[in-house]
Design a protein around this motif. Structure first.
Motif, PDB file in Angstrom:
ATOM      1  N   VAL A 193       1.923  -2.264   5.292  1.00 15.13           N
ATOM      2  CA  VAL A 193       1.513  -0.909   5.680  1.00 15.13           C
ATOM      3  C   VAL A 193       2.739  -0.252   6.298  1.00 15.13           C
ATOM      4  CG1 VAL A 193      -0.171   0.453   6.969  1.00 15.13           C
ATOM      5  CG2 VAL A 193      -0.804  -1.809   6.118  1.00 15.13           C
ATOM      6  N   GLU A 194       3.628   0.206   5.437  1.00 13.66           N
ATOM      7  CA  GLU A 194       4.930   0.738   5.861  1.00 13.66           C
ATOM      8  C   GLU A 194       4.984   2.243   5.668  1.00 13.66           C
ATOM      9  OE1 GLU A 194       9.678  -0.179   5.075  1.00 13.66           O
ATOM     10  OE2 GLU A 194       8.233  -0.591   3.481  1.00 13.66           O
ATOM     11  N   GLY A 195       5.319   2.959   6.733  1.00 14.83           N
ATOM     12  CA  GLY A 195       5.477   4.405   6.624  1.00 14.83           C
ATOM     13  C   GLY A 195       4.186   5.131   6.335  1.00 14.83           C
TER      14      GLY A 195
ATOM     15  N   LEU B 167       0.829  -1.202   0.000  1.00 17.19           N
ATOM     16  CA  LEU B 167       0.000   0.000   0.000  1.00 17.19           C
ATOM     17  C   LEU B 167       0.867   1.258   0.000  1.00 17.19           C
ATOM     18  CD1 LEU B 167      -2.759  -1.005   2.579  1.00 17.19           C
ATOM     19  CD2 LEU B 167      -3.074  -0.669   0.116  1.00 17.19           C
ATOM     20  N   ALA B 168       0.512   2.226  -0.887  1.00 20.53           N
ATOM     21  CA  ALA B 168       1.274   3.474  -0.990  1.00 20.53           C
ATOM     22  C   ALA B 168       2.761   3.153  -1.044  1.00 20.53           C
ATOM     23  CB  ALA B 168       0.941   4.412   0.162  1.00 20.53           C
ATOM     24  N   SER B 169       3.154   2.419  -2.067  1.00 21.64           N
ATOM     25  CA  SER B 169       4.474   1.785  -2.106  1.00 21.64           C
ATOM     26  C   SER B 169       5.646   2.753  -2.196  1.00 21.64           C
ATOM     27  CB  SER B 169       4.543   0.800  -3.274  1.00 21.64           C
ATOM     28  OG  SER B 169       4.302   1.461  -4.505  1.00 21.64           O
TER      29      SER B 169
ATOM     30  N   LEU C 201      -5.598   6.585  -2.485  1.00 22.58           N
ATOM     31  CA  LEU C 201      -6.130   5.999  -1.266  1.00 22.58           C
ATOM     32  C   LEU C 201      -7.285   6.792  -0.663  1.00 22.58           C
ATOM     33  CD1 LEU C 201      -2.971   4.687   0.625  1.00 22.58           C
ATOM     34  CD2 LEU C 201      -4.676   3.372  -0.621  1.00 22.58           C
ATOM     35  N   ARG C 202      -7.566   7.984  -1.181  1.00 23.86           N
ATOM     36  CA  ARG C 202      -8.732   8.748  -0.725  1.00 23.86           C
ATOM     37  C   ARG C 202      -9.990   8.316  -1.451  1.00 23.86           C
ATOM     38  NH1 ARG C 202      -7.229  14.546  -2.253  1.00 23.86           N
ATOM     39  NH2 ARG C 202      -6.849  13.364  -4.147  1.00 23.86           N
TER      40      ARG C 202
END
Length: 313
Positions: free
Chosen positions: A197-199, A121-123, A174-175
């Protein structure tokens, strides 16, 4: 499910990502740059590139330096410190190195077990699809803004980088309705999944963190696993970010309040939370200054793994 006025991610973490994407899309393909939280991901790339150069490195990431070069970023900017404090790079270098290694191992263990698919996620500047030896047949979904994914793709041209998995890029915000974008890319909710789910969590307000976890849980079959981290903001981290750029100061929004294990267990996940000060010692590294309780103005940090309860389908 789509976001409405009561359930949208109203946080600087994502609003600045949108600004990054718009700015990047207006620049020539070979000269894209990133700012805001995207620039923070380049700071992590700088730390990973530095770790890659160590003879005693905890992991290999030959691609982090290429991301910096493509963005025209001098890694030295992340060493700049406040007038009476320590620079960002020195504060968290060992934390990022240990976090990366810990999460690498967690994802590979999950993929080697029940989880046939992985979602990053959000890489950001993550190169895990290329640098990790994934079990045969693993499908890795990399979710981020189209501009971020395009930037990385361009930066890796000529590097010889080849995905070591079935690599699926998912351009999503992601919004918005990112779960639908993930499904349309081939994600299977009935298959146990390893989530990274990092950072992310500390860049979200409480309600946005809750919504993110709710969506991850809704998409997860029993036996799915989650790996991530969380950081408590502190005076020393705020000062170090401010020395780099004023816009980085307010990126921390707190994330989940209370204990991480209680938060995750409230959504059905069986969690194990590790204090970063303990984990670094298992890898032979000292306590990172940002989390050293003997230094005034520091905070706490954690690494977490969790498994969704119930019978595997």
């Amino acid at each position: 499910m789509v976001f409405d006025s009561s359930a949208r991610l109203e946080c600087s973490f994502f609003s600045q990502e949108v600004a990054v994407g718009k700015a990047a899309s207006q620049q020539p393909e070979g000269s894209r740059s990133l700012s805001g939280i995207g620039e923070t991901s380049l700071g992590v790339a700088a730390l990973r590139a530095k770790e890659n150069d160590r003879p005693d490195r905890l992991f290999e990431d030959p691609y982090a330096g290429r991301f910096l070069a493509a963005a025209g970023v001098d890694p030295a900017k992340w060493s700049v410190g406040p007038a009476t404090g320590t620079g960002f790079l020195e504060l968290v270098a060992d934390q990022v190195a240990v976090r990366t290694r810990f999460l690498d191992e967690s994802l590979l263990d999950a993929a080697g077990g029940p989880c046939g698919q992985v979602v990053l996620l959000a890489s950001g500047m993550d190169a895990r699809p290329y640098r990790l030896d994934w079990p045969i047949g693993t499908r890795v979904f990399e979710l981020d803004f189209a501009d971020v994914l395009g930037f990385k793709r361009h930066a890796l041209v000529g590097s010889g980088a080849v995905p070591r998995c079935e690599h699926v890029e998912v351009a999503a915000d992601l919004r918005e309705d990112w779960p639908q974008a993930l499904r349309e890319a081939g994600f299977q909710p009935d298959v146990p999944t390893a989530w990274l789910v990092e950072g992310i969590l500390y860049g979200l307000p409480q309600e946005a963190a809750d919504l993110l976890l709710e969506r991850v849980t809704e998409l997860s079959a029993p036996g799915s696993e989650l790996a991530g981290d969380h950081i408590e903001d502190s005076d020393v981290l705020r000062a170090a970010r401010g020395a780099i750029s004023p816009e980085l100061v307010e990126l921390w929004r707190g994330g989940p309040t209370g204990d991480l294990d209680t938060w995750l267990e409230g959504h059905g996940w069986e969690a194990t939370v590790h204090d970063i000060r303990v984990v670094v010692g298992t890898f032979g590294r000292p306590t990172p200054p940002a989390f050293d309780p003997t230094i005034e103005g520091t905070g706490r940090g954690w690494l977490v793994t969790a498994r969704l309860g119930g019978q595997e389908s």
